[in-house]
Scaffold this motif. Structure first.
Motif, short mmCIF file in Angstrom:
data_model
loop_
_atom_site.label_atom_id
_atom_site.label_comp_id
_atom_site.label_asym_id
_atom_site.label_seq_id
_atom_site.Cartn_x
_atom_site.Cartn_y
_atom_site.Cartn_z
N CYS A 277 0.91 -0.96 -0.27
CA CYS A 277 0.09 -0.24 0.13
C CYS A 277 1.22 1.61 0.08
CB CYS A 277 -0.82 -0.05 1.30
SG CYS A 277 -1.60 1.32 1.28
N HIS B 69 -0.41 3.96 0.59
CA HIS B 69 0.45 4.97 2.31
C HIS B 69 0.49 4.31 3.38
CE1 HIS B 69 -3.00 6.54 -0.56
NE2 HIS B 69 -3.18 6.17 -0.93
N CYS B 70 -0.10 2.82 3.81
CA CYS B 70 0.97 2.47 5.44
C CYS B 70 1.75 1.39 4.68
CB CYS B 70 -0.51 1.91 5.83
SG CYS B 70 -1.06 0.64 5.01
N CYS C 186 -6.51 -1.48 0.03
CA CYS C 186 -5.57 -2.02 1.63
C CYS C 186 -6.44 -2.01 2.56
CB CYS C 186 -4.77 -0.40 1.58
SG CYS C 186 -3.97 -0.85 3.30
N CYS D 291 -5.73 0.15 5.86
CA CYS D 291 -5.86 1.52 6.12
C CYS D 291 -7.24 1.89 4.99
CB CYS D 291 -5.17 2.29 5.98
SG CYS D 291 -4.06 2.27 3.88
ZN LIG Z 1 -2.75 0.77 3.25
#
Ligand SMILES: [Zn+2]
Length: 299
Positions: free
Chosen positions: A13, A15-16, A40, A43
């Motif tokens: 991911c 983002h995370c 994801c 998150c």
């Molecule tokens: Zn994520």
């Protein structure tokens, strides 16, 4: 394997950074075709992979096809003619050249981080090049066991600094496995090998790493292993009629050559790619150029 190198084909991911990902629909684009959307679970965000081809107006398949043809010895002009026959939105041979430089640099930044399971003897040699009326050099170091091209560099001059850099890179990739480094009689080598492989001339009994000098002028000649590599390089550079661009692009193209030699083409003497012996952890599925580009983006 050098730490922190991610060689899985898993998606993380953006983002995370977790890999708890599922596919969640897709959409069509005119140039790139189907674009997969992901979700994801960690998150709770949706994303598409931007990756190495983000904002490129051509498909990864088309770009990697160009890389493959080029390093098989097809000129950028011939590649362009080929594309014209199959793709309605064609690219100029200048953009093909730019892709080759860009992705060769990108992949080699990744492959230069990989450790090599080598044998005990490396061979280092230089080849002369004439670029825009000046004498340049290509220095290459092969592992005699796996035939892996451990380190190479296109250089304007054979200075101690430039040679030390190539040998240091070979040392970094092979760790303590190497016991012999074979070179020609070039005066630079004793100093350069001291700086890179800590070769100690005075230690004649049980040296940690031995410098083996082959005197070409005395007719000893270099081993057929490095001769074979040099013939391959000569053939390759003849096909694209030398380096006409900058030193930077000559450097990038030779890094691409190194990638092709180690990871893409089968070595005739060993019947497989040198990387299969030298980096057995690295596994490919289908389009090796594309997978190498994806590894580079992750790392
Ligand atoms: Zn994520």
């Amino acid at each position: 394997m050098i730490e922190n190198v991610n060689m899985s084909n898993k998606i993380n991911c953006p983002h995370c950074k977790k890999d708890d990902i599922v596919k969640r629909g897709s959409y069509q684009t005119a140039v790139k075709g189907k674009v997969q959307r992901y979700y994801c679970k960690n998150c709770d965000k949706k994303f598409v992979l931007r990756g190495a081809f983000y904002r490129m107006r051509n498909t990864p398949k088309k770009i990697t096809l160009c890389l493959d043809l080029f390093f098989k010895g097809v000129s950028t002009r011939k590649i362009q003619e080929h594309l014209q026959a199959f793709y309605p939105h064609n690219s100029s041979n200048v953009s093909i050249y730019k892709w080759i430089v860009r992705y060769s640099e990108m992949i080699s930044r990744f492959t230069d981080k990989l450790s090599v399971k080598s044998g005990t003897e490396l061979m280092c040699d230089e080849m002369e090049y004439h670029r825009l009326g000046k004498k340049n050099w290509f220095t290459d170091i092969i592992d005699t066991k796996t035939r892996f091209l451990v380190s190479s560099e296109y250089m304007e001059k054979r200075t101690n600094e430039a040679l030390t850099d190539v040998l240091k890179s070979a040392k970094k990739k092979t760790g303590n496995q190497v016991k012999i480094v074979t070179t020609d009689g070039l005066m630079n080598y004793p100093v350069v090998l001291k700086k890179s492989f800590c070769v100690d001339k005075k230690r004649t009994v049980n040296p940690i790493v031995k410098h083996n000098i082959v005197n070409a002028s005395a007719g000893e000649g270099f081993n057929h292993k490095i001769e074979r590599l040099h013939n391959t390089i000569r053939q390759f550079t003849k096909n694209f009629r030398g380096f006409h661009g900058s030193v930077k692009s000559a450097y990038a193209i030779m890094k691409g050559f190194e990638v092709n030699y180690n990871f893409i083409r089968k070595h005739l003497a060993i019947g497989k790619c040198p990387c299969e012996l030298a980096i057995p952890e690295l596994k490919f599925e289908e389009n090796k150029w594309l997978e190498l580009i994806n590894f580079s983006v992750k790392n």
